[in-house]
Design an enzyme around this catalytic site. Structure first.
Site, mmCIF file in Angstrom:
data_model
loop_
_atom_site.group_PDB
_atom_site.id
_atom_site.type_symbol
_atom_site.label_atom_id
_atom_site.label_comp_id
_atom_site.label_asym_id
_atom_site.label_seq_id
_atom_site.Cartn_x
_atom_site.Cartn_y
_atom_site.Cartn_z
ATOM 1 N N GLY A 271 0.765 -1.261 0.000
ATOM 2 C CA GLY A 271 0.000 0.000 0.000
ATOM 3 C C GLY A 271 0.782 1.290 0.000
ATOM 4 N N SER B 238 1.518 8.105 2.230
ATOM 5 C CA SER B 238 0.787 6.856 2.489
ATOM 6 C C SER B 238 0.991 6.377 3.923
ATOM 7 C CB SER B 238 1.283 5.742 1.561
ATOM 8 O OG SER B 238 1.012 6.042 0.217
ATOM 9 N N ILE B 239 -0.084 5.897 4.523
ATOM 10 C CA ILE B 239 0.020 5.298 5.858
ATOM 11 C C ILE B 239 1.016 4.132 5.808
ATOM 12 C CG2 ILE B 239 -1.250 3.949 7.562
ATOM 13 C CD1 ILE B 239 -3.673 5.782 7.035
ATOM 14 N N ASP C 59 -1.482 -6.661 -8.058
ATOM 15 C CA ASP C 59 -2.849 -6.126 -8.036
ATOM 16 C C ASP C 59 -3.656 -7.061 -7.147
ATOM 17 O OD1 ASP C 59 -5.465 -5.441 -8.434
ATOM 18 O OD2 ASP C 59 -5.326 -5.333 -10.622
ATOM 19 N N VAL C 60 -4.089 -6.580 -5.996
ATOM 20 C CA VAL C 60 -4.765 -7.473 -5.034
ATOM 21 C C VAL C 60 -6.139 -7.932 -5.529
ATOM 22 C CG1 VAL C 60 -3.515 -6.552 -3.037
ATOM 23 C CG2 VAL C 60 -5.777 -5.606 -3.637
ATOM 24 N N TYR D 270 -18.136 9.176 3.086
ATOM 25 C CA TYR D 270 -17.334 7.944 3.190
ATOM 26 C C TYR D 270 -18.072 6.752 2.557
ATOM 27 C CZ TYR D 270 -13.428 5.270 5.068
ATOM 28 O OH TYR D 270 -12.307 4.486 5.205
ATOM 29 N N LYS E 295 -15.300 -0.932 5.280
ATOM 30 C CA LYS E 295 -14.503 -0.994 6.515
ATOM 31 C C LYS E 295 -15.236 -1.803 7.597
ATOM 32 C CE LYS E 295 -10.905 1.405 5.164
ATOM 33 N NZ LYS E 295 -9.753 0.650 4.649
ATOM 34 N N THR F 235 -3.955 11.780 2.749
ATOM 35 C CA THR F 235 -3.278 10.921 1.772
ATOM 36 C C THR F 235 -4.035 10.996 0.446
ATOM 37 O OG1 THR F 235 -4.649 9.031 2.328
ATOM 38 C CG2 THR F 235 -2.625 9.293 3.604
ATOM 39 N N LEU F 236 -3.475 10.367 -0.590
ATOM 40 C CA LEU F 236 -4.149 10.334 -1.898
ATOM 41 C C LEU F 236 -5.560 9.780 -1.779
ATOM 42 C CD1 LEU F 236 -1.659 8.890 -4.560
ATOM 43 C CD2 LEU F 236 -2.704 11.167 -4.497
HETATM 44 P P1 NAD Z 1 -2.920 5.744 -0.141
HETATM 45 O O1 NAD Z 1 -3.650 6.196 -1.374
HETATM 46 O O2 NAD Z 1 -1.580 6.293 0.084
HETATM 47 O O3 NAD Z 1 -2.839 4.145 -0.097
HETATM 48 C C1 NAD Z 1 -3.793 3.294 -0.698
HETATM 49 C C2 NAD Z 1 -3.001 2.221 -1.409
HETATM 50 O O4 NAD Z 1 -3.863 1.219 -1.941
HETATM 51 C C3 NAD Z 1 -2.174 2.785 -2.572
HETATM 52 O O5 NAD Z 1 -0.821 2.444 -2.407
HETATM 53 C C4 NAD Z 1 -2.756 2.060 -3.775
HETATM 54 O O6 NAD Z 1 -1.807 1.813 -4.786
HETATM 55 C C5 NAD Z 1 -3.237 0.773 -3.139
HETATM 56 N N1 NAD Z 1 -4.173 0.027 -3.987
HETATM 57 C C6 NAD Z 1 -5.397 0.436 -4.432
HETATM 58 N N2 NAD Z 1 -5.926 -0.538 -5.217
HETATM 59 C C7 NAD Z 1 -5.021 -1.565 -5.250
HETATM 60 C C8 NAD Z 1 -4.989 -2.831 -5.900
HETATM 61 N N3 NAD Z 1 -6.003 -3.252 -6.682
HETATM 62 N N4 NAD Z 1 -3.903 -3.625 -5.706
HETATM 63 C C9 NAD Z 1 -2.869 -3.217 -4.952
HETATM 64 N N5 NAD Z 1 -2.837 -2.016 -4.307
HETATM 65 C C10 NAD Z 1 -3.912 -1.207 -4.473
HETATM 66 O O7 NAD Z 1 -3.903 6.118 1.057
HETATM 67 P P2 NAD Z 1 -3.861 5.721 2.610
HETATM 68 O O8 NAD Z 1 -4.746 6.716 3.259
HETATM 69 O O9 NAD Z 1 -2.496 5.536 3.064
HETATM 70 O O10 NAD Z 1 -4.656 4.339 2.636
HETATM 71 C C11 NAD Z 1 -4.133 3.166 3.234
HETATM 72 C C12 NAD Z 1 -5.199 2.474 4.053
HETATM 73 O O11 NAD Z 1 -5.498 3.277 5.191
HETATM 74 C C13 NAD Z 1 -6.515 2.266 3.325
HETATM 75 O O12 NAD Z 1 -7.072 1.031 3.718
HETATM 76 C C14 NAD Z 1 -7.364 3.401 3.854
HETATM 77 O O13 NAD Z 1 -8.743 3.149 3.744
HETATM 78 C C15 NAD Z 1 -6.897 3.394 5.296
HETATM 79 N N6 NAD Z 1 -7.223 4.578 6.092
HETATM 80 C C16 NAD Z 1 -6.910 5.820 5.638
HETATM 81 C C17 NAD Z 1 -7.221 6.927 6.418
HETATM 82 C C18 NAD Z 1 -6.891 8.322 5.941
HETATM 83 O O14 NAD Z 1 -7.492 9.282 6.456
HETATM 84 N N7 NAD Z 1 -5.960 8.489 5.023
HETATM 85 C C19 NAD Z 1 -7.858 6.759 7.653
HETATM 86 C C20 NAD Z 1 -8.148 5.474 8.099
HETATM 87 C C21 NAD Z 1 -7.838 4.382 7.297
#
Ligand code: NAD
Length: 259
Positions: free
Chosen positions: A13, A19-20, A67-68, A159, A166, A197-198
């Site tokens: 991810g 990114s987280i 690709d998951v 959301y 989720k 994040t993105l």
């Molecule tokens: P991010 O956009 O940086 O990361 C999301 C990642 O998912 C990306 O690296 C993307 O390439 C990957 N991805 C999407 N489809 C994919 C696929 N088919 N195969 C492989 N990889 C795939 O954003 P983020 O905020 O870091 O998100 C990471 C996680 O944290 C997610 O589950 C998101 O829901 C969760 N989250 C985010 C927040 C927030 O506020 N940013 C809060 C709570 C939870």
């Protein structure tokens, strides 16, 4: 000796330095972990992930496209992981996707069947698909961690289908914890507060959510993404050896109050 010394893990991810997953990876590597980094296939993404790792002083990292949503791509990844690492101690699943058109306030009811199915496939089913393939590599036990958000528990503006995903993800964590626990594999979720994040930018109501959290959270601020990374080290390491099936909030306490 770091908390993750002699441990090998996969961190799914990373898209960029926001990114987280990157903040988790940075903290895990600082604690001694050897990590591999699956990335969404594509040359541009590979360059971005490599640059993020190099700028963050993780040079020569092991990357592999995956690709998951594609079983063949997952099989190819895990065959490569088995060759490279022989065993796994942890997996971080920090992946989610939904069509941003339906991540706007007022658009949940309009979500088409295909957009709903795609969101749950990429954001939830992938956790099972990854856990199933990681299990044989975790013969000494292990820790699987995914990322959730409070929108699983309460309706958050915009959301929408991601909140439904989720909720299913947190439930999947409990079912996986039951099935993998006898093998010493723990499965947990970190429910992170909003971070810019993105993916978060695709949620129509994100600015309102950030403003609300800052005003009302017990800590009177939003979290730093690094705080998710630090909590992840706890859930990936022996410090949390008795914890599984848990959703752990890292959200400045926002989940604990009536809003
Ligand atoms: P991010 O956009 O940086 O990361 C999301 C990642 O998912 C990306 O690296 C993307 O390439 C990957 N991805 C999407 N489809 C994919 C696929 N088919 N195969 C492989 N990889 C795939 O954003 P983020 O905020 O870091 O998100 C990471 C996680 O944290 C997610 O589950 C998101 O829901 C969760 N989250 C985010 C927040 C927030 O506020 N940013 C809060 C709570 C939870």
């Amino acid at each position: 000796m770091g908390l993750l010394a002699n441990k090998a893990g996969l961190v799914f991810g990373i898209a960029n330095e926001r990114s987280i997953a990157w903040h988790i990876a940075r903290n895990a590597v600082a604690q001694g972990a050897a990590c591999g980094f699956p990335y969404l296939p594509g040359e541009k993404m590979e360059r971005r992930v490599r640059k993020t790792l190099e700028d963050g002083r993780i040079p020569d990292a092991w990357l592999h496209p995956c690709d998951v949503a594609d079983d063949a791509s997952l099989d190819d990844l895990f065959a490569a992981v088995a060759r490279r690492f022989q065993r796994l101690d942890f997996v971080v699943h920090s992946v989610a996707y939904a069509d941003r058109e339906y991540l706007q306030p007022g658009r949940f009811v309009d979500t088409p069947r295909a957009a709903f199915a795609q969101a749950l496939d990429i954001s939830v089913y992938s956790l099972l698909a990854v856990a199933r393939r990681a299990r044989p590599l975790m013969s000494q036990g292990g820790s699987i961690l995914t990322l959730s958000y409070y929108g699983a528990e309460k309706a958050a503006p915009g959301y929408n289908v991601m909140g439904v995903a989720k909720a299913a993800l947190e439930s999947s964590v409990r079912y996986l914890a039951v099935e993998l626990g006898p093998a010493g594999i723990r499965v947990n979720s970190l429910s992170a507060g909003p971070c810019r994040t993105l993916s978060a930018m695709a949620v129509g109501g994100i600015d309102d959510i950030l403003t609300k959290v800052e005003a009302a959270a017990p800590l009177r601020r939003n979290i730093e993404t690094d705080e998710v990374g630090k909590a992840a080290v706890y859930l990936l390491s022996e410090l949390s050896s008795g914890v599984t099936g848990e959703t752990h909030h890292v959200d400045a306490g926002y989940h604990a109050i009536v809003t």
